[in-house]
Design an enzyme around this catalytic site. Sequence first.
Site, mmCIF file in Angstrom:
data_model
loop_
_atom_site.group_PDB
_atom_site.id
_atom_site.type_symbol
_atom_site.label_atom_id
_atom_site.label_comp_id
_atom_site.label_asym_id
_atom_site.label_seq_id
_atom_site.Cartn_x
_atom_site.Cartn_y
_atom_site.Cartn_z
ATOM 1 N N GLU A 194 0.842 -1.192 0.000
ATOM 2 C CA GLU A 194 0.000 0.000 0.000
ATOM 3 C C GLU A 194 0.886 1.254 0.000
ATOM 4 O O GLU A 194 1.796 1.363 0.825
ATOM 5 C CB GLU A 194 -0.915 -0.003 1.233
ATOM 6 C CG GLU A 194 -1.948 -1.128 1.187
ATOM 7 C CD GLU A 194 -2.475 -1.545 2.559
ATOM 8 O OE1 GLU A 194 -2.306 -0.802 3.537
ATOM 9 O OE2 GLU A 194 -3.035 -2.659 2.651
ATOM 10 N N LEU A 213 -6.146 -1.893 -0.807
ATOM 11 C CA LEU A 213 -5.967 -2.012 0.637
ATOM 12 C C LEU A 213 -6.415 -3.392 1.138
ATOM 13 O O LEU A 213 -7.565 -3.564 1.546
ATOM 14 C CB LEU A 213 -6.770 -0.899 1.335
ATOM 15 C CG LEU A 213 -6.429 -0.569 2.795
ATOM 16 C CD1 LEU A 213 -7.039 0.754 3.188
ATOM 17 C CD2 LEU A 213 -6.797 -1.648 3.768
ATOM 18 N N GLU A 235 -4.290 -6.682 3.186
ATOM 19 C CA GLU A 235 -3.090 -7.433 3.547
ATOM 20 C C GLU A 235 -3.196 -8.885 3.094
ATOM 21 O O GLU A 235 -2.185 -9.513 2.767
ATOM 22 C CB GLU A 235 -2.846 -7.355 5.058
ATOM 23 C CG GLU A 235 -2.370 -5.983 5.526
ATOM 24 C CD GLU A 235 -3.427 -4.897 5.459
ATOM 25 O OE1 GLU A 235 -4.633 -5.239 5.537
ATOM 26 O OE2 GLU A 235 -3.086 -3.715 5.303
ATOM 27 N N PHE A 242 2.091 -1.809 8.796
ATOM 28 C CA PHE A 242 2.453 -1.988 10.204
ATOM 29 C C PHE A 242 2.571 -3.485 10.478
ATOM 30 O O PHE A 242 1.811 -4.276 9.913
ATOM 31 C CB PHE A 242 1.405 -1.344 11.133
ATOM 32 C CG PHE A 242 1.434 0.165 11.069
ATOM 33 C CD1 PHE A 242 2.256 0.891 11.911
ATOM 34 C CD2 PHE A 242 0.678 0.853 10.121
ATOM 35 C CE1 PHE A 242 2.320 2.285 11.828
ATOM 36 C CE2 PHE A 242 0.741 2.240 10.029
ATOM 37 C CZ PHE A 242 1.557 2.956 10.889
ATOM 38 N N ALA A 243 3.486 -3.852 11.353
ATOM 39 C CA ALA A 243 3.726 -5.268 11.630
ATOM 40 C C ALA A 243 2.493 -5.947 12.212
ATOM 41 O O ALA A 243 2.268 -7.137 11.998
ATOM 42 C CB ALA A 243 4.894 -5.419 12.606
ATOM 43 N N PHE A 257 -0.268 -5.845 11.168
ATOM 44 C CA PHE A 257 -1.124 -6.336 10.089
ATOM 45 C C PHE A 257 -0.714 -7.724 9.611
ATOM 46 O O PHE A 257 -1.363 -8.294 8.737
ATOM 47 C CB PHE A 257 -1.150 -5.349 8.918
ATOM 48 C CG PHE A 257 -1.578 -3.949 9.261
ATOM 49 C CD1 PHE A 257 -2.154 -3.643 10.494
ATOM 50 C CD2 PHE A 257 -1.415 -2.910 8.353
ATOM 51 C CE1 PHE A 257 -2.537 -2.343 10.811
ATOM 52 C CE2 PHE A 257 -1.798 -1.611 8.655
ATOM 53 C CZ PHE A 257 -2.360 -1.321 9.888
ATOM 54 N N HIS A 312 -1.259 -0.680 16.180
ATOM 55 C CA HIS A 312 -0.211 -0.213 15.267
ATOM 56 C C HIS A 312 1.147 -0.153 15.969
ATOM 57 O O HIS A 312 2.019 0.594 15.557
ATOM 58 C CB HIS A 312 -0.516 1.201 14.762
ATOM 59 C CG HIS A 312 -1.599 1.300 13.740
ATOM 60 N ND1 HIS A 312 -2.915 1.036 14.000
ATOM 61 C CD2 HIS A 312 -1.562 1.657 12.422
ATOM 62 C CE1 HIS A 312 -3.637 1.245 12.896
ATOM 63 N NE2 HIS A 312 -2.846 1.618 11.936
HETATM 64 C C1 LIG Z 1 -5.961 -3.153 7.582
HETATM 65 C C2 LIG Z 1 -5.250 -1.861 7.428
HETATM 66 N N1 LIG Z 1 -4.413 -1.685 6.405
HETATM 67 C C3 LIG Z 1 -3.767 -0.516 6.232
HETATM 68 C C4 LIG Z 1 -3.940 0.508 7.126
HETATM 69 C C5 LIG Z 1 -3.182 1.820 6.958
HETATM 70 N N2 LIG Z 1 -4.114 2.829 6.497
HETATM 71 C C6 LIG Z 1 -4.736 3.662 7.347
HETATM 72 S S1 LIG Z 1 -5.875 4.606 6.596
HETATM 73 C C7 LIG Z 1 -5.539 3.906 5.100
HETATM 74 C C8 LIG Z 1 -6.285 4.328 3.886
HETATM 75 C C9 LIG Z 1 -7.741 4.170 4.087
HETATM 76 O O1 LIG Z 1 -8.399 4.571 2.934
HETATM 77 P P1 LIG Z 1 -9.966 4.641 2.941
HETATM 78 O O2 LIG Z 1 -10.510 3.333 3.373
HETATM 79 O O3 LIG Z 1 -10.380 5.116 1.612
HETATM 80 O O4 LIG Z 1 -10.322 5.693 4.063
HETATM 81 P P2 LIG Z 1 -9.940 7.235 4.100
HETATM 82 O O5 LIG Z 1 -8.566 7.364 4.672
HETATM 83 O O6 LIG Z 1 -10.007 7.747 2.717
HETATM 84 O O7 LIG Z 1 -10.959 7.833 5.005
HETATM 85 C C10 LIG Z 1 -4.541 2.957 5.200
HETATM 86 C C11 LIG Z 1 -3.993 2.194 4.070
HETATM 87 C C12 LIG Z 1 -4.795 0.276 8.216
HETATM 88 N N3 LIG Z 1 -4.976 1.180 9.171
HETATM 89 N N4 LIG Z 1 -5.449 -0.902 8.328
#
Ligand SMILES: Cc1ncc(C[n+]2csc(CCOP(=O)(O)OP(=O)(O)O)c2C)c(N)n1
Lengths: 321, 321, 336, 336
Positions: A30, A59, A61, A84-85, A87, A130
Site C-alpha cells: 500500500e 488495501l 493485507e 504496520f507489523a 497487520f 499499530h
Molecule cells: C488493515 C489496514 N491496512 C492498512 C492501514 C493503513 N491505512 C490507514 S488509513 C488507510 C487508507 C484508508 O483509505 P480509505 O478506506 O479510503 O479511508 P480514508 O482514509 O479515505 O478515510 C490505510 C492504508 C490500516 N490502518 N489498516
Amino acid sequence: MTREITYVEAIAEALDEELSRDDDVILFGEDVEEFGGNFGETEGLYEKHGRDRVRNTPLSEIGIAGMALGAAVGGIRPVAELQFADFAATAGDEVFNQIPKQPYVSGGRLEAPLTIFAPSGAGIGAGAQHSQSVHSWLGNVPGWVVVTATTPYDAKGLFKSAIRDDNPVFFLPHKMLSETKGEVPDEEYTLPLGEAVVEEDGEDVTVVATQLMFHRAKEAAAEVDADVEIVNPRTFAPLDTETIAESVRKTGRLVVVDETVERYGTQGYIANEIVENEFFSFDAPPKTIGVKDVPIPLSPPLEQEVLPSADRIAAGIESLF
Amino acid sequence: MTREITYVEAIAEALDEELSRDDDVILFGEDVEEFGGNFGETEGLYEKHGRDRVRNTPLSEIGIAGMALGAAVGGIRPVAELQFADFAATAGDEVFNQIPKQPYVSGGRLEAPLTIFAPSGAGIGAGAQHSQSVHSWLGNVPGWVVVTATTPYDAKGLFKSAIRDDNPVFFLPHKMLSETKGEVPDEEYTLPLGEAVVEEDGEDVTVVATQLMFHRAKEAAAEVDADVEIVNPRTFAPLDTETIAESVRKTGRLVVVDETVERYGTQGYIANEIVENEFFSFDAPPKTIGVKDVPIPLSPPLEQEVLPSADRIAAGIESLF
Amino acid sequence: MWERMTQDVNVDDDTARRFLEEMLRIDIFEEETKERFGDGEIPGFVHLSGGHEGSHVGMGAAMRDEDWLAVGGARLIGQYIAKGVPLPEIMAELYGRVDGSNRGHGGQMHVADVDRKLYGHAATIGSGQNPAVGLALAEKVKGTDNVAVTTIGDGGTSRGSFHTALVFAAYWDLPVVFVIENNQWAISTPAESLSPDSLSDYGDPHNMATESVDGSDVEEVYRAVSDAIERARNGEGPSVIESRVVRLVPHFEGDKETYRDEAEYERLKEEKDPIENYRERLLENDVLTEGEIEDMVANIQDEVSEAVEFARESPEPEPEAAYEHVYRTPLYGQGE
Amino acid sequence: MWERMTQDVNVDDDTARRFLEEMLRIDIFEEETKERFGDGEIPGFVHLSGGHEGSHVGMGAAMRDEDWLAVGGARLIGQYIAKGVPLPEIMAELYGRVDGSNRGHGGQMHVADVDRKLYGHAATIGSGQNPAVGLALAEKVKGTDNVAVTTIGDGGTSRGSFHTALVFAAYWDLPVVFVIENNQWAISTPAESLSPDSLSDYGDPHNMATESVDGSDVEEVYRAVSDAIERARNGEGPSVIESRVVRLVPHFEGDKETYRDEAEYERLKEEKDPIENYRERLLENDVLTEGEIEDMVANIQDEVSEAVEFARESPEPEPEAAYEHVYRTPLYGQGE
Ligand SMILES: Cc1ncc(C[n+]2csc(CCOP(=O)(O)OP(=O)(O)O)c2C)c(N)n1
Ligand SMILES: Cc1ncc(C[n+]2csc(CCOP(=O)(O)OP(=O)(O)O)c2C)c(N)n1
Ligand SMILES: [Mg+2]
Ligand SMILES: [Mg+2]
C-alpha cells in the site's frame, strides 16, 4: 569507505539495489509509489524502477501476502510491504498457515522466496493495533525466517539478504529507529541471516537485545557497574542460540530484553534455551524483560510505562549481582 | 454422584446447560445445526434450542469472530465455534488485534463477554493446517483468557465457566481426546478459570502438561523411576505460575510438556518463569518438550515423530536425575 | 463526475440549522485539533475529516440515539461528534488523558462510547463491519428495532472482511446500513483505479438495496441513510450506500500529498466544500442570516475552547493505569 | 432449477472420448480410494468428487499444461487428476508415502506439483485465490501468456479472501479464471441460503466477465472455461464462472449426511451424474460403443490397481524426514 545514513535510507537503498540487481525482484504494497511508504522507505523507487516493478496495491493485507505467495511460487521474487507489523494478523491465514507451511507441505517441491517487511514496535503513540512487536508470533510458526534490524548497517545488509534468501522471510524494522543514523559501507554488502552477533564485548553479564531495545540496553550498560556483553540475535527464527550460549558460558549471567509481550514472547524461550543447556554456567538466575502483558496504550506516559526503559534494563542487570 | 461420559459429550452438555440457563447465550459457527459439529460437539442443540439460538453461519471465520465481538459488545453472550484451532489465524485481525484489545483500548468501557472454541492439536492425520496447538499465539496476545481441556470433567466445567466469564475466552479442546471417557458429576458444576491444578502428587519432579500431553505425561510417569507430580495449568492466560512454583519448590525439578511448537511456544516461557523466580529451588536444569520446529506432517509416522510421545517425556524426566 | 448541487433546502429550518451547526462544530473542533497537534499537545496520529462533514452529519442525524455506529475509514472525529460524544471527552482522549472517553488508553483512532452506542473504530481499516453485523444481531436477539450503521472508506472496501460482512448481514437479513465514504483516495491510491462503477455496487450480488449519493450534500446523505435505516428497522434487511465525498485535507497530519493534482485539488476545494455550500444555500433560502451564522460560529468556538481547556486540565493517567482493563477480574470461579 | 442437458455432442469424437475416459479415471480412482480409506490404509481426511467429474475434466481440458491450477473447495482429487498428476503419485501421497507427490508431508488436502503447474490446495478453504492472482502476476512479469485457473466452492465464496482476490485480479487485469464449483452445500449449509442468484454475480461489481453453467455437463464447462482462458490470455482480464454441480457423495468419508433430503438426493443421483449422462450421450451419438467403454473402464481399473500397488510398496518416510523441507539451508550468507 562508509558514510552516515538513516535507517530508513538504508532500507530504501537495499530495495533500490536489489531491484536493480535482479529483474525478478518486484516490490508491492500500500502506498509504495508516489507516497513513498509511511516512513519514506520506498521513496523514489517507483520513479526509478517503474510501475511494473513497484506497485501500489489495493488495501488488503490478505491480497498482498497471498499474492506474494503465489508470485514467489510462480518464479519471481516478491518483496511485499505491510504498513504496520500488526497487520501480519490481518493477513493471518497467509502469514500463519499458508506462506511458511507451503514449502514443507509440498515436501520441498514448492519454493516461496518472498520477503514481507513491516515496521514494528511501540513509541510513537500509534495505539494498540499499530505498535506491536510480532516476532514472537512469527517465530512460533516454523517456516518463516524472522529478521529484525537494529542499525542502518543491519537494516541494509540484512534486508538485502532477506530478499535474496530462498525462504519466506519476514523482515522487521522498528519505527522508532527510522531517523537514527549510522555508518554504512559505500560498497555493496550483505549480512548473514541466522547468525547472532556480539555487538559489545563484556565479561560480567550477557544482554540479548535487538531493535530499539538494543539501544536502550546500550544506555543501560553505560549506567550499571558491570561489564556488559550485548548480543544482537538479528534473526529470531531460526535462532542462533550458540552465540548466546557462548557468551553466557563466559559471563555466567543472562538478561534477555525484547519488545514482544512477555507471556509466550521471545524472552522466556531464549532464556530457557540457554538455561536448559548451560545450567551450570549460570551464576545467577536469568532475567527476562519485555512488554508486560498488556496491549500498547495510546497515552505517552502509559506507553513508556509498558515499553522497557533503559532504567528497567539497568535494574534488571543489577538484580543479578 | 458421577457418571462416565465422553469428552465431546461433556462439551455438548456444557453448551446445552448454558443455553438453557441464560437466554443471552447464543451459539454459532459452521455446521453447528443438523450436522452437529465436526466431532459431534453441537449434536442435538439446534433441535432443542432452535434456530435463533443455534445458528449455522456462512463459511468465514472473520465473519464468525467479528460477529461474535459485535454481539458481545452489543450485550449478548455469544459462543462461537471455529472448526479447527488453526483457523484462529484465518480470523487473524479479529483474534489478534480486535477481540482481545477492545476492552483495554476503550479504557474498560466496552465489555466483550464472548467465547470462541475450536479443537486443537495433532494426531488424526489432518495435516499442517488442521493440527496446530495455538495457545502460544493466543496467550501472547494480552486480553484473551486461554483455556484448555484435558478430561471430560475439565471440558465441561471449564467451558461453562468460559461462557459465563466476562472476558473474551478462547477455549481449546483437543481433537484426539474427543472419544476419551471420564467421570463427570451428575450435578451442575463449574471449574475456576485462571487456576492450575495438581492432578497427581509426587515428590521428585514436577511435570506441567495439559490436553493430550497430560495423558502422555501420565504414561511417562508410570514408566519412570521417579515420583512425578503432574500439574495441569488448565488456563494458559492468565497463567497460574504460583501453583507450578509451589510444586517445584517441593520437587526441585521441572519438565514442561506442551504441544505448541517449541520456539516461542508455551514451554520456554513457563519454565523460565519458574527458573527466574525459584532459581535456587532447582536441583537440575529445567526440561522443555514440545513439537519441534516443524509444521505437522500428514504421514502418520512423521506426525508421531514430531508429537511428543510418552517415551520422549519419560526420557526428558529421566534426564534430570 | 459530480452532479450540480441542488439549491433548495428540503428539510425544515430547524433541521437545516442543526445540520450547519453540527458541520461547523466538526470543522472548528478539527481546526483546533490540527493546531494543538501542530503544537505537539496531541500525541499519535491525527486524521481529519475536511470535506466529509456533510456525510458525517447527515448520517448522524438519520440515526436514533439507540442505533449503533461502528466507525470505519480514517475520517473519525467527525463521526464521533455526529454520534453525540461530548467534545471535552473527545478532546481529552486525543490528548490521552484520564477524562478522555477511553481514559487515554485509546486515542484518536479508538474513541468508543458504548453508552452512546458508539462502538468505536477498528484501527485496522475494514475490521469494523463484522462487529457491526454482530451489534445488529444482538439488537435482533434482544428484540429491539435498533439498527447498526457502519462506515468504511473506498480503500477499506478492498478488504475481504467488508465483503464477508455483507454476506453475513444478508444471510440473516440483519438491520445493518453499510455506508461507504468514497473520498477518492486510500492514502495515495485513487479509488478510480478500482474497477466498480460505484462502490455501492458491491451490494448488488447480495440483492441488497444500494444507492450512491453526493456525500458532500448533507441533506442527500440524511435522506439516503434515513431510508436505509427505515428499511432496516422494518425488517427489510441491510443496505449499501456510497457517499461520494472529497478529502479536502491530507490523509493524516504530516502527509505532504505529493500524489495529488494541485489544480484539481483547488477546484474541489472550491466546489465541494460541504460546509461552504450549505452555508450559502441556507443564506440564499433565508434560513439563516450571516449574523446568525457568526453567532453560531462564536458559540462553537467557545465550546471547542472549553474542550481544549478540559483536555489540558485533565491529568495524565498514572503509570499503574497501564495495567488496568486488560482483564475483568476475578475470572469466573477464581479464588472461590 | 436444472436445465435439461442437451443431447448433442459438440466436441470432436476424440475429445469426447477423452472427456469420458478422464471422468471415469477420476471415478474409478476415487472408488478405490474410498475402499482403501475404509480399510484403514489411507490416513487423515478423504473428500471425494462424485458429481464434480464433468466440471473437473472440462476445466482441465480447457487448460494448457503451462497454465497454473490453484485448487479450492473440498473436491480435490478429481482436480489433481485433471491437471495431469500421475495416479501413482497421487495415491502414494494419500498413503503418506515417500513416493507421493509431496513425499508424504502433505496428503490428500495438499497434493502439489509445481512442475505440472499444480499449485495445490490451501486446506483453509478460500486461501488459494490470492496466490492464484500472484501466480498470474508472475506469468505476466515473465512475459508469458499463461493463465491461472483457481477453483473455490460455494461455501468458500463467503470468505472475504475470495473477494479480495477479485479486487486484486481486476486491479491489474490479471489473467485469472475464478471457477466457483457450486455444489449446493458447504458441508451441511445449503448454498441456497446465500443471497446471490448466481455466485458468479460476485464478479459483476468488478465489471468482470461472468457466466453460470451447468457444471455437470463436461462440454459446457470446457466451453465456458476455454472462453474465459482465451480472454485472459488475450489480456482481457479475469472472469468468474459458476459451475453448478451436485455433490453426489458425503462431504468427507464418514459424513452421515443427516442434513440432506433423501428423495431429492436420489433424484439428483438419477438425473445429474455427469458420467452416466455423458456415457449415454456418447452411446446415443455413436461416439463409443458399450464394448469400447468396457475396455476403457478395464484399462483404467488396471491403472488404478497399479497406483495402489505403487503406493503400498512405497516406503513410509523415515522419521528424520519430518525435519526436512522446513527451511532451505544454508540461509543467505550463513556460515560464510
Ligand atoms: C488493515 C489496514 N491496512 C492498512 C492501514 C493503513 N491505512 C490507514 S488509513 C488507510 C487508507 C484508508 O483509505 P480509505 O478506506 O479510503 O479511508 P480514508 O482514509 O479515505 O478515510 C490505510 C492504508 C490500516 N490502518 N489498516
Ligand atoms: C477457512 C476454512 N474454514 C472451514 C473449513 C472446514 N471446511 C472444510 S470443507 C468446508 C465446506 C466447504 O464448502 P464449499 O466451499 O462449498 O466446498 P465443497 O466442500 O462443497 O467442495 C468446510 C467448512 C476449512 N477447511 N477452511
Ligand atoms: Mg478514501
Ligand atoms: Mg459446496
